[in-house]
Design a protein around this motif. Structure first.
Motif, PDB file in Angstrom:
ATOM      1  N   PHE A  10       0.860  -1.265  -0.010  1.00 12.73           N
ATOM      2  CA  PHE A  10       0.020   0.005  -0.080  1.00 12.73           C
ATOM      3  C   PHE A  10       0.970   1.320  -0.068  1.00 12.73           C
ATOM      4  O   PHE A  10       0.569   2.290  -0.649  1.00 12.73           O
ATOM      5  CB  PHE A  10      -0.733  -0.061   1.159  1.00 12.73           C
ATOM      6  CG  PHE A  10      -1.986   1.157   1.186  1.00 12.73           C
ATOM      7  CD1 PHE A  10      -2.899   1.029   0.352  1.00 12.73           C
ATOM      8  CD2 PHE A  10      -1.834   2.355   1.864  1.00 12.73           C
ATOM      9  CE1 PHE A  10      -3.886   2.181   0.343  1.00 12.73           C
ATOM     10  CE2 PHE A  10      -2.522   3.274   2.032  1.00 12.73           C
ATOM     11  CZ  PHE A  10      -3.565   3.152   1.072  1.00 12.73           C
ATOM     12  N   LEU A  11       2.028   1.304   0.646  1.00 11.11           N
ATOM     13  CA  LEU A  11       2.930   2.156   0.891  1.00 11.11           C
ATOM     14  C   LEU A  11       3.638   2.624  -0.553  1.00 11.11           C
ATOM     15  O   LEU A  11       3.806   3.466  -0.989  1.00 11.11           O
ATOM     16  CB  LEU A  11       3.871   2.198   1.780  1.00 11.11           C
ATOM     17  CG  LEU A  11       3.325   2.225   3.321  1.00 11.11           C
ATOM     18  CD1 LEU A  11       4.387   1.977   4.251  1.00 11.11           C
ATOM     19  CD2 LEU A  11       2.743   3.559   3.518  1.00 11.11           C
ATOM     20  N   THR A  56       1.088   4.080  -2.849  1.00  7.59           N
ATOM     21  CA  THR A  56       1.115   5.668  -2.443  1.00  7.59           C
ATOM     22  C   THR A  56       2.088   6.508  -3.002  1.00  7.59           C
ATOM     23  O   THR A  56       1.981   7.552  -3.829  1.00  7.59           O
ATOM     24  CB  THR A  56       0.915   5.773  -1.095  1.00  7.59           C
ATOM     25  OG1 THR A  56      -0.339   5.128  -0.422  1.00  7.59           O
ATOM     26  CG2 THR A  56       0.949   7.127  -0.461  1.00  7.59           C
ATOM     27  N   GLN A  57       3.289   5.851  -3.010  1.00  5.93           N
ATOM     28  CA  GLN A  57       4.479   6.518  -3.528  1.00  5.93           C
ATOM     29  C   GLN A  57       4.314   6.685  -4.963  1.00  5.93           C
ATOM     30  O   GLN A  57       4.804   7.503  -5.686  1.00  5.93           O
ATOM     31  CB  GLN A  57       5.842   5.760  -3.171  1.00  5.93           C
ATOM     32  CG  GLN A  57       7.075   6.453  -3.718  1.00  5.93           C
ATOM     33  CD  GLN A  57       7.240   7.835  -3.137  1.00  5.93           C
ATOM     34  OE1 GLN A  57       7.332   8.128  -1.856  1.00  5.93           O
ATOM     35  NE2 GLN A  57       7.434   9.084  -3.926  1.00  5.93           N
ATOM     36  N   LEU A  95       1.680   6.815  -6.994  1.00  4.23           N
ATOM     37  CA  LEU A  95       0.711   7.883  -7.301  1.00  4.23           C
ATOM     38  C   LEU A  95       1.373   9.270  -7.067  1.00  4.23           C
ATOM     39  O   LEU A  95       1.095  10.011  -7.780  1.00  4.23           O
ATOM     40  CB  LEU A  95      -0.402   7.588  -6.365  1.00  4.23           C
ATOM     41  CG  LEU A  95      -1.240   6.387  -6.860  1.00  4.23           C
ATOM     42  CD1 LEU A  95      -2.338   6.150  -5.623  1.00  4.23           C
ATOM     43  CD2 LEU A  95      -1.862   6.729  -8.189  1.00  4.23           C
ATOM     44  N   ASP A  96       2.200   9.360  -5.893  1.00  5.43           N
ATOM     45  CA  ASP A  96       2.709  10.557  -5.686  1.00  5.43           C
ATOM     46  C   ASP A  96       3.935  10.914  -6.929  1.00  5.43           C
ATOM     47  O   ASP A  96       3.830  11.955  -7.415  1.00  5.43           O
ATOM     48  CB  ASP A  96       3.760  10.637  -4.496  1.00  5.43           C
ATOM     49  CG  ASP A  96       2.660  10.648  -3.149  1.00  5.43           C
ATOM     50  OD1 ASP A  96       1.478  11.262  -3.404  1.00  5.43           O
ATOM     51  OD2 ASP A  96       3.122  10.161  -2.068  1.00  5.43           O
ATOM     52  N   ARG A 130      -5.122  13.500  -7.173  1.00  2.69           N
ATOM     53  CA  ARG A 130      -4.410  12.791  -6.259  1.00  2.69           C
ATOM     54  C   ARG A 130      -4.928  12.248  -4.804  1.00  2.69           C
ATOM     55  O   ARG A 130      -4.749  11.021  -4.417  1.00  2.69           O
ATOM     56  CB  ARG A 130      -2.919  13.174  -6.190  1.00  2.69           C
ATOM     57  CG  ARG A 130      -1.865  12.691  -5.080  1.00  2.69           C
ATOM     58  CD  ARG A 130      -1.609  11.166  -5.579  1.00  2.69           C
ATOM     59  NE  ARG A 130      -1.029  10.398  -4.776  1.00  2.69           N
ATOM     60  CZ  ARG A 130      -1.469   9.721  -3.563  1.00  2.69           C
ATOM     61  NH1 ARG A 130      -3.077   9.885  -3.258  1.00  2.69           N
ATOM     62  NH2 ARG A 130      -0.714   9.254  -2.685  1.00  2.69           N
ATOM     63  N   GLU A 141      -5.287   6.641  -3.665  1.00  3.82           N
ATOM     64  CA  GLU A 141      -4.558   5.101  -3.273  1.00  3.82           C
ATOM     65  C   GLU A 141      -5.707   4.334  -2.791  1.00  3.82           C
ATOM     66  O   GLU A 141      -5.732   3.001  -2.726  1.00  3.82           O
ATOM     67  CB  GLU A 141      -3.450   5.155  -2.199  1.00  3.82           C
ATOM     68  CG  GLU A 141      -3.865   5.848  -0.906  1.00  3.82           C
ATOM     69  CD  GLU A 141      -3.869   7.455  -0.901  1.00  3.82           C
ATOM     70  OE1 GLU A 141      -3.390   7.825   0.167  1.00  3.82           O
ATOM     71  OE2 GLU A 141      -3.962   8.037  -2.103  1.00  3.82           O
ATOM     72  N   TYR A 142      -6.782   4.869  -1.903  1.00  3.43           N
ATOM     73  CA  TYR A 142      -7.859   4.165  -1.444  1.00  3.43           C
ATOM     74  C   TYR A 142      -8.892   3.333  -2.383  1.00  3.43           C
ATOM     75  O   TYR A 142      -9.466   2.315  -2.423  1.00  3.43           O
ATOM     76  CB  TYR A 142      -8.968   5.035  -0.456  1.00  3.43           C
ATOM     77  CG  TYR A 142      -8.114   5.660   0.460  1.00  3.43           C
ATOM     78  CD1 TYR A 142      -6.859   5.171   1.298  1.00  3.43           C
ATOM     79  CD2 TYR A 142      -8.080   6.837   0.618  1.00  3.43           C
ATOM     80  CE1 TYR A 142      -6.560   5.555   2.629  1.00  3.43           C
ATOM     81  CE2 TYR A 142      -7.258   7.769   1.607  1.00  3.43           C
ATOM     82  CZ  TYR A 142      -6.261   6.950   2.300  1.00  3.43           C
ATOM     83  OH  TYR A 142      -5.661   7.868   3.450  1.00  3.43           O
ATOM     84  N   TRP A 185      -6.444   0.724  -4.550  1.00  5.67           N
ATOM     85  CA  TRP A 185      -6.448  -0.440  -3.454  1.00  5.67           C
ATOM     86  C   TRP A 185      -7.677  -1.306  -3.405  1.00  5.67           C
ATOM     87  O   TRP A 185      -7.790  -2.352  -3.446  1.00  5.67           O
ATOM     88  CB  TRP A 185      -5.920   0.027  -2.268  1.00  5.67           C
ATOM     89  CG  TRP A 185      -5.426  -1.009  -1.479  1.00  5.67           C
ATOM     90  CD1 TRP A 185      -6.285  -1.802  -0.443  1.00  5.67           C
ATOM     91  CD2 TRP A 185      -4.142  -1.675  -1.258  1.00  5.67           C
ATOM     92  NE1 TRP A 185      -5.510  -2.796  -0.011  1.00  5.67           N
ATOM     93  CE2 TRP A 185      -4.267  -2.771  -0.329  1.00  5.67           C
ATOM     94  CE3 TRP A 185      -2.956  -1.496  -2.242  1.00  5.67           C
ATOM     95  CZ2 TRP A 185      -3.080  -3.740  -0.007  1.00  5.67           C
ATOM     96  CZ3 TRP A 185      -1.788  -2.311  -1.626  1.00  5.67           C
ATOM     97  CH2 TRP A 185      -2.088  -3.311  -0.819  1.00  5.67           C
TER      98      TRP A 185
END
Length: 82
Positions: free
Chosen positions: A15-16, A19-20, A22-23, A36, A40-41, A44
């Motif tokens: 998940f991290l 997130t990265q 997407l960033d 943005r 992630e939610y 996922w």
């Protein structure tokens, strides 16, 4: 930088990593910054929801061609949403 448990040698949670990624897409101007927050939610949840349906749920007996269609549609919806 993706966080990991300090000094543990344990890789970061997927998940991290998502997130990265997407960033990074925002940094590369591939995803608009205003889309943005919270992406992630949704990503996922969509992938894991489909996984559950295909592995343990009512879609577990789908033929391979239908599984591929479900994957393609889900990923397309995620990418269009970004």
């Amino acid at each position: 930088m993706v966080r990991q448990l300090q000094g543990s040698g344990i890789a970061p949670h997927p998940f991290l990593l998502l997130t990265q990624c997407l960033d990074d897409l925002v940094d590369a101007s591939a995803v608009p910054a205003d889309r943005r927050p919270g992406a992630e939610y949704a990503a996922w949840s969509a992938v894991h929801g489909l996984s559950h349906l295909l592995i343990d749920g009512p879609l577990r007996d789908l033929p391979d061609q239908e599984v591929q269609l479900a994957l393609d549609v889900t990923l397309s919806v995620i990418s269009r949403g970004l």
